[in-house]
Design a protein around this motif. Structure first.
Motif, PDB file in Angstrom:
ATOM      1  N   LEU A  14       0.810  -1.221   0.000  1.00 19.88           N
ATOM      2  CA  LEU A  14       0.000   0.000   0.000  1.00 19.88           C
ATOM      3  C   LEU A  14       0.842   1.269   0.000  1.00 19.88           C
ATOM      4  N   GLU A  15       2.078   1.158   0.520  1.00 16.34           N
ATOM      5  CA  GLU A  15       2.914   2.360   0.639  1.00 16.34           C
ATOM      6  C   GLU A  15       3.679   2.587  -0.670  1.00 16.34           C
ATOM      7  N   LYS A  16       3.620   3.826  -1.129  1.00 12.51           N
ATOM      8  CA  LYS A  16       4.422   4.186  -2.311  1.00 12.51           C
ATOM      9  C   LYS A  16       5.899   4.080  -1.949  1.00 12.51           C
ATOM     10  N   GLN A  17       6.686   3.479  -2.831  1.00 12.71           N
ATOM     11  CA  GLN A  17       8.113   3.348  -2.568  1.00 12.71           C
ATOM     12  C   GLN A  17       8.899   3.309  -3.875  1.00 12.71           C
ATOM     13  N   THR A  18      10.160   3.650  -3.759  1.00 10.26           N
ATOM     14  CA  THR A  18      11.080   3.590  -4.900  1.00 10.26           C
ATOM     15  C   THR A  18      12.154   2.578  -4.561  1.00 10.26           C
ATOM     16  N   TRP A  19      12.425   1.681  -5.509  1.00 10.73           N
ATOM     17  CA  TRP A  19      13.535   0.753  -5.353  1.00 10.73           C
ATOM     18  C   TRP A  19      14.638   1.234  -6.278  1.00 10.73           C
ATOM     19  N   LEU A  20      15.660   1.834  -5.688  1.00 10.68           N
ATOM     20  CA  LEU A  20      16.790   2.361  -6.449  1.00 10.68           C
ATOM     21  C   LEU A  20      17.885   1.292  -6.467  1.00 10.68           C
ATOM     22  N   VAL A  21      18.210   0.812  -7.666  1.00 14.46           N
ATOM     23  CA  VAL A  21      19.199  -0.269  -7.793  1.00 14.46           C
ATOM     24  C   VAL A  21      20.499   0.279  -8.356  1.00 14.46           C
ATOM     25  N   ILE A  22      21.588  -0.029  -7.660  1.00 11.06           N
ATOM     26  CA  ILE A  22      22.923   0.289  -8.185  1.00 11.06           C
ATOM     27  C   ILE A  22      23.379  -0.956  -8.949  1.00 11.06           C
ATOM     28  N   SER A  23      23.679  -0.790 -10.228  1.00 11.80           N
ATOM     29  CA  SER A  23      23.950  -1.942 -11.076  1.00 11.80           C
ATOM     30  C   SER A  23      24.993  -1.603 -12.140  1.00 11.80           C
ATOM     31  N   GLU A  24      25.327  -2.579 -12.960  1.00  9.42           N
ATOM     32  CA  GLU A  24      26.155  -2.411 -14.165  1.00  9.42           C
ATOM     33  C   GLU A  24      25.802  -3.554 -15.114  1.00  9.42           C
ATOM     34  N   PRO A  25      25.750  -3.304 -16.416  1.00 14.82           N
ATOM     35  CA  PRO A  25      25.406  -4.379 -17.356  1.00 14.82           C
ATOM     36  C   PRO A  25      26.373  -5.564 -17.350  1.00 14.82           C
ATOM     37  N   TRP A  26      27.633  -5.353 -16.954  1.00 12.66           N
ATOM     38  CA  TRP A  26      28.600  -6.454 -16.948  1.00 12.66           C
ATOM     39  C   TRP A  26      28.500  -7.334 -15.708  1.00 12.66           C
ATOM     40  N   CYS A  27      27.667  -6.953 -14.757  1.00 11.81           N
ATOM     41  CA  CYS A  27      27.576  -7.687 -13.482  1.00 11.81           C
ATOM     42  C   CYS A  27      26.635  -8.889 -13.590  1.00 11.81           C
ATOM     43  N   GLY A  28      27.184 -10.078 -13.387  1.00 13.93           N
ATOM     44  CA  GLY A  28      26.400 -11.309 -13.486  1.00 13.93           C
ATOM     45  C   GLY A  28      25.287 -11.400 -12.456  1.00 13.93           C
ATOM     46  N   ASP A  29      25.564 -11.000 -11.218  1.00  9.98           N
ATOM     47  CA  ASP A  29      24.526 -11.063 -10.181  1.00  9.98           C
ATOM     48  C   ASP A  29      23.369 -10.116 -10.506  1.00  9.98           C
ATOM     49  N   ALA A  30      23.692  -8.963 -11.088  1.00  6.85           N
ATOM     50  CA  ALA A  30      22.646  -8.007 -11.463  1.00  6.85           C
ATOM     51  C   ALA A  30      21.751  -8.594 -12.553  1.00  6.85           C
ATOM     52  N   ALA A  31      22.370  -9.285 -13.517  1.00  6.91           N
ATOM     53  CA  ALA A  31      21.596  -9.885 -14.616  1.00  6.91           C
ATOM     54  C   ALA A  31      20.619 -10.936 -14.096  1.00  6.91           C
ATOM     55  N   GLN A  32      20.979 -11.581 -12.986  1.00  8.81           N
ATOM     56  CA  GLN A  32      20.115 -12.615 -12.404  1.00  8.81           C
ATOM     57  C   GLN A  32      19.051 -12.019 -11.476  1.00  8.81           C
ATOM     58  N   THR A  33      19.246 -10.779 -11.054  1.00 12.56           N
ATOM     59  CA  THR A  33      18.361 -10.171 -10.048  1.00 12.56           C
ATOM     60  C   THR A  33      17.364  -9.184 -10.649  1.00 12.56           C
ATOM     61  N   LEU A  34      17.844  -8.319 -11.540  1.00 16.14           N
ATOM     62  CA  LEU A  34      16.992  -7.235 -12.061  1.00 16.14           C
ATOM     63  C   LEU A  34      15.696  -7.707 -12.744  1.00 16.14           C
ATOM     64  N   ASN A  60      19.017 -23.119 -11.393  1.00 22.53           N
ATOM     65  CA  ASN A  60      18.159 -24.027 -10.622  1.00 22.53           C
ATOM     66  C   ASN A  60      17.256 -23.285  -9.649  1.00 22.53           C
ATOM     67  N   ASP A  61      17.767 -22.192  -9.108  1.00 25.00           N
ATOM     68  CA  ASP A  61      17.015 -21.416  -8.101  1.00 25.00           C
ATOM     69  C   ASP A  61      15.847 -20.648  -8.729  1.00 25.00           C
ATOM     70  N   LYS A  62      15.998 -20.261  -9.981  1.00 25.74           N
ATOM     71  CA  LYS A  62      14.946 -19.543 -10.733  1.00 25.74           C
ATOM     72  C   LYS A  62      14.405 -18.305 -10.007  1.00 25.74           C
ATOM     73  N   GLY A  63      15.319 -17.583  -9.336  1.00 30.39           N
ATOM     74  CA  GLY A  63      14.937 -16.318  -8.705  1.00 30.39           C
ATOM     75  C   GLY A  63      14.216 -16.433  -7.377  1.00 30.39           C
ATOM     76  N   ALA A  64      13.953 -17.671  -6.931  1.00 29.49           N
ATOM     77  CA  ALA A  64      13.171 -17.862  -5.693  1.00 29.49           C
ATOM     78  C   ALA A  64      13.849 -17.221  -4.490  1.00 29.49           C
ATOM     79  N   SER A  65      15.182 -17.327  -4.403  1.00 26.11           N
ATOM     80  CA  SER A  65      15.898 -16.774  -3.242  1.00 26.11           C
ATOM     81  C   SER A  65      15.839 -15.252  -3.219  1.00 26.11           C
ATOM     82  N   VAL A  66      15.940 -14.629  -4.402  1.00 24.70           N
ATOM     83  CA  VAL A  66      15.827 -13.161  -4.484  1.00 24.70           C
ATOM     84  C   VAL A  66      14.442 -12.736  -4.012  1.00 24.70           C
TER      85      VAL A  66
END
Length: 198
Positions: free
Chosen positions: A71-91, A180-186
């Protein structure tokens, strides 16, 4: 700090703009920040991973209900880079979640263009990404998430303890784990963050 965050949000990209940047980098055979073959190769790899996950990423029904009912308005500001593997799996999962709720505004800034912001959100002294900064409607930090889920972080810590470094062999292990995780942990960690906040 608040002024820094507001400035960062104002110049941030949305997910569509981030993907356009990704495509442009592919077309021009380059990456963001320092140009080297390794980072350019990772950017190519991450572009195809992101495209695949944008099509296939799923969030459980239970989680969808929770995100839809924020219900609360919020902004999720992500610090990322296109070369980052973890970012590609999370974003892609963060984007799916943001699409479910009209109250979540997903914004992305590049780490190397925003050192002042990055240095406020270090992980054990390092500029690890992605970092998700959850902001309330007044731009106050309510929670942070990243650079990886708790489960992926555990894998990293255990491998480092045994081998002393994160090498290419581990990067392959981590990639298999992500598949295998398919984003479930994120998704679960984000849900936990919201519960802590509530």
């Amino acid at each position: 700090m608040k002024t820094l965050i507001e400035k960062s949000v104002n110049k941030a990209m949305d997910y569509a703009q981030y993907n356009l940047l990704f495509k442009q980098l592919m077309d021009e055979q380059r990456t963001t920040g320092e140009q080297n073959h390794e980072k350019i190769d990772y950017t190519k790899l991450n572009f195809s991973r992101t495209k695949r996950l944008d099509k296939t990423a799923k969030v459980s029904e239970e989680a969808m209900e929770i995100f839809k009912n924020i219900l609360e308005k919020q902004t999720w500001l992500v610090i990322s880079e296109p070369w980052c593997g973890d970012a590609a799996q999370t974003l892609p999962f963060l984007n799916k979640i943001a699409q479910m709720s009209e109250n979540i505004d997903l914004k992305i800034v590049l780490r190397d263009e925003n050192p002042e912001l990055m240095n406020q959100f270090l992980t054990n002294g390092s500029q690890s990404i992605p970092i998700v900064i959850m902001l309330d409607e007044n731009m106050n930090v309510s929670q942070t998430f990243g650079p990886r889920s708790k489960a992926a972080t555990k894998l990293v810590i255990e491998y480092k303890a045994e081998h002393g470094i994160i090498d290419d062999a581990f990067k392959e292990i981590l990639q298999v784990w992500y598949n295998n995780d398919k984003g479930a942990s994120v998704v679960n960690d984000i849900l936990e963050s919201l519960e802590v906040k509530a």
